[in-house]
Design a protein around this motif. Structure first.
Motif, PDB file in Angstrom:
ATOM      1  N   LEU A 121      13.364   0.522   9.118  1.00 16.97           N
ATOM      2  CA  LEU A 121      14.494  -0.123   8.034  1.00 16.97           C
ATOM      3  C   LEU A 121      13.507  -1.005   7.147  1.00 16.97           C
ATOM      4  O   LEU A 121      13.409  -1.246   6.256  1.00 16.97           O
ATOM      5  N   GLU A 122      12.916  -2.181   8.170  1.00 18.80           N
ATOM      6  CA  GLU A 122      12.047  -3.135   7.372  1.00 18.80           C
ATOM      7  C   GLU A 122      10.887  -2.306   6.399  1.00 18.80           C
ATOM      8  O   GLU A 122      10.755  -2.957   5.411  1.00 18.80           O
ATOM      9  N   GLU A 123      10.275  -1.244   7.068  1.00 19.21           N
ATOM     10  CA  GLU A 123       9.162  -0.725   6.187  1.00 19.21           C
ATOM     11  C   GLU A 123       9.772  -0.277   5.098  1.00 19.21           C
ATOM     12  O   GLU A 123       9.189  -0.426   3.806  1.00 19.21           O
ATOM     13  N   TYR A 124      10.662   0.952   5.153  1.00 19.11           N
ATOM     14  CA  TYR A 124      11.091   1.317   3.954  1.00 19.11           C
ATOM     15  C   TYR A 124      11.861   0.462   3.091  1.00 19.11           C
ATOM     16  O   TYR A 124      11.961   0.831   1.707  1.00 19.11           O
ATOM     17  N   SER A 125      12.515  -0.657   3.561  1.00 18.35           N
ATOM     18  CA  SER A 125      13.459  -1.765   2.495  1.00 18.35           C
ATOM     19  C   SER A 125      12.280  -2.336   1.713  1.00 18.35           C
ATOM     20  O   SER A 125      12.456  -2.542   0.481  1.00 18.35           O
ATOM     21  N   LYS A 126      11.040  -2.272   2.055  1.00 15.11           N
ATOM     22  CA  LYS A 126       9.983  -2.915   1.286  1.00 15.11           C
ATOM     23  C   LYS A 126       9.468  -1.801   0.414  1.00 15.11           C
ATOM     24  O   LYS A 126       8.514  -2.136  -0.592  1.00 15.11           O
ATOM     25  N   SER A 127       9.406  -0.364   0.893  1.00  6.77           N
ATOM     26  CA  SER A 127       8.433   0.638   0.077  1.00  6.77           C
ATOM     27  C   SER A 127       9.530   1.562  -0.758  1.00  6.77           C
ATOM     28  O   SER A 127       8.650   2.148  -1.962  1.00  6.77           O
ATOM     29  N   GLU A 146      -6.811   2.827   4.236  1.00  4.58           N
ATOM     30  CA  GLU A 146      -7.606   1.770   3.485  1.00  4.58           C
ATOM     31  C   GLU A 146      -7.070   2.132   1.953  1.00  4.58           C
ATOM     32  O   GLU A 146      -7.569   1.364   1.122  1.00  4.58           O
ATOM     33  N   GLY A 147      -6.484   3.148   1.686  1.00  2.00           N
ATOM     34  CA  GLY A 147      -5.917   3.438   0.217  1.00  2.00           C
ATOM     35  C   GLY A 147      -4.566   3.137  -0.189  1.00  2.00           C
ATOM     36  O   GLY A 147      -3.934   1.986  -0.216  1.00  2.00           O
ATOM     37  N   PHE A 148      -3.826   4.119  -0.604  1.00  2.00           N
ATOM     38  CA  PHE A 148      -2.451   4.076  -1.330  1.00  2.00           C
ATOM     39  C   PHE A 148      -1.734   5.287  -0.811  1.00  2.00           C
ATOM     40  O   PHE A 148      -2.188   6.390  -0.810  1.00  2.00           O
ATOM     41  N   ILE A 149      -0.349   5.051  -0.434  1.00  2.00           N
ATOM     42  CA  ILE A 149       0.486   6.095  -0.303  1.00  2.00           C
ATOM     43  C   ILE A 149       1.593   5.985  -1.119  1.00  2.00           C
ATOM     44  O   ILE A 149       2.448   5.033  -1.208  1.00  2.00           O
ATOM     45  N   PHE A 150       2.160   7.458  -1.427  1.00  2.00           N
ATOM     46  CA  PHE A 150       3.214   7.702  -2.177  1.00  2.00           C
ATOM     47  C   PHE A 150       4.026   8.589  -1.318  1.00  2.00           C
ATOM     48  O   PHE A 150       3.352   9.732  -0.905  1.00  2.00           O
ATOM     49  N   LYS A 187       0.937  -1.167   0.024  1.00  3.19           N
ATOM     50  CA  LYS A 187      -0.144  -0.137  -0.104  1.00  3.19           C
ATOM     51  C   LYS A 187       0.751   1.331  -0.078  1.00  3.19           C
ATOM     52  O   LYS A 187       0.108   2.471   0.134  1.00  3.19           O
ATOM     53  N   LYS A 188       2.191   0.873   0.004  1.00  2.95           N
ATOM     54  CA  LYS A 188       2.927   2.361  -0.086  1.00  2.95           C
ATOM     55  C   LYS A 188       4.137   2.219  -0.903  1.00  2.95           C
ATOM     56  O   LYS A 188       4.938   1.028  -1.142  1.00  2.95           O
ATOM     57  N   LEU A 189       4.310   3.259  -1.748  1.00  2.00           N
ATOM     58  CA  LEU A 189       5.695   3.255  -2.583  1.00  2.00           C
ATOM     59  C   LEU A 189       6.382   4.658  -2.173  1.00  2.00           C
ATOM     60  O   LEU A 189       5.953   5.521  -1.896  1.00  2.00           O
ATOM     61  N   ALA A 190       7.784   4.488  -1.660  1.00  3.75           N
ATOM     62  CA  ALA A 190       8.496   5.577  -1.418  1.00  3.75           C
ATOM     63  C   ALA A 190       9.999   5.908  -2.377  1.00  3.75           C
ATOM     64  O   ALA A 190      10.337   5.048  -3.129  1.00  3.75           O
TER      65      ALA A 190
END
Length: 348
Positions: A184-190, A163-167, A32-35
């Motif tokens: 680190l875990e979260e942003y490694s994936k996004s 409930e949606g999507f985050i950039f 649900k997130k792209l960074a």
């Protein structure tokens, strides 16, 4: 999305094995997130506009709200203007709750300080429950405060986008993540795109800077003047190069070089302020031409007495472009091109 998850996790297993990392498998929630990790000045805003058009192409009527969350009011205004220039329908939150409703595909621009979890009484803040539903959320530089504030803001933003999507776009993910395992875990994936400062710089877009770490107690006023003279020489060299290549530079909209001093305070104890020191230096070299000549000569001959850790003069391989000119010619050029002639300095 199930097939995509499987492919991602196959890739992740391989990645973990090759790099000795232990990032846990992607779940549906991680999608649900792209960074975008991008250096300041590398075009984050334009990428954001492209992402807006991309996502609307594939899912136009899915969103209850489209929101751009910024770190402050100034950036909200800037984003609003940029969005309009790109022809993107947008609305700047003006503090009036009645104006929050957006049309289809319209972006609401609001800064993080106006979002709250439990609104009490009047005021410009908006309770995030207002944005219940499936939201498309763009976040610009979400990390600009104390740790506790950052955590609070992150929670608010995630809540709006849950409930949606985050950039998310930032130049500073590296500093923010630091030693925090969860981040680190979260942003490694996004993080899908890493154009952080080191890549921006090695591609030639950064500033060329030199840091001379010379102990305060180890240098005299004379040596400080030599450093300031070196700054002046560097500036003069840039002016000469600019004038020589003016026509070629025109298509890149490059302006004439600018010399800036950054001081920590204007007034200090007596005459100790760094701003006053700079003015004293400028006064001295506009008053005493020989003093400027001596300094320039020492720097260009590598005899400044300012030594680096290897025992070399700190200006050893600098100023190659102007070394072929004589000291007289350089000093004359400085007076004409930097100071607009000879005479006493005037302050405005």
């Amino acid at each position: 999305s199930k097939r995509f998850l499987n492919e991602l996790n196959e890739f992740l297993d391989k990645f973990n094995a090759e790099n000795g990392t232990k990032i846990i498998s992607f779940t549906e929630n991680d999608l649900k997130k792209l960074a975008f990790w991008m250096a300041t000045g590398s075009g984050k805003t334009l990428i954001m506009h492209i992402n807006y058009w991309q996502i609307l192409k594939y899912s136009r009527d899915t969103w209850d709200n489209i929101i751009l969350i910024t770190p402050n009011e100034g950036l909200s205004k800037q984003h609003y203007e940029e969005l309009r220039l790109s022809g993107i329908p947008c609305k700047l939150y003006d503090g009036n709750i009645d104006n929050l409703k957006t049309k289809s595909a319209e972006i609401l621009v609001i800064d993080i300080h106006k979002l709250t979890e439990e609104k009490r009484g009047e005021g410009v803040s908006v309770d995030i429950s207002y944005f219940d539903g499936k939201n498309l959320v763009f976040i610009d530089e979400g990390h600009k405060g104390q740790k506790s504030e950052e955590q609070k803001w992150k929670k608010l933003r995630e809540e709006v986008g849950k409930e949606g999507f985050i950039f998310e776009y930032s130049a500073t993910f590296g500093q923010v993540i630091g030693k925090n395992e969860d981040l680190l875990e979260e942003y490694s994936k996004s993080i899908i795109f890493d154009y952080s400062y080191k890549y921006f710089y090695t591609d030639g877009y950064g500033k060329d800077f030199y840091v001379y770490n010379i102990r305060e107690d180890a240098y005299t006023e004379q040596q400080r003047d030599l450093l300031l003279t070196a700054g002046l020489l560097s500036f003069y060299e840039q002016i000469l190069i600019f004038e020589k290549h003016k026509e070629e530079l025109r298509e890149y909209n490059i302006e004439r070089p600018l010399w800036i001093f950054v001081g920590s305070k204007v007034t200090g104890k007596g005459l100790n302020s760094d701003v006053v020191r700079v003015i004293q230096f400028l006064d001295k070299i506009t008053k005493d031409e020989n003093y400027l000549k001596e300094n320039v000569n020492k720097i260009l001959k590598g005899k400044s007495g300012l030594i680096d850790n290897e025992g070399n003069d700190v200006f050893k391989n600098k100023f190659e472009h102007i070394k072929k000119l004589g000291v007289e010619e350089i000093v004359e050029g400085i007076y004409q091109k930097v100071f607009g002639g000879k005479g006493r300095i005037e302050l405005y």
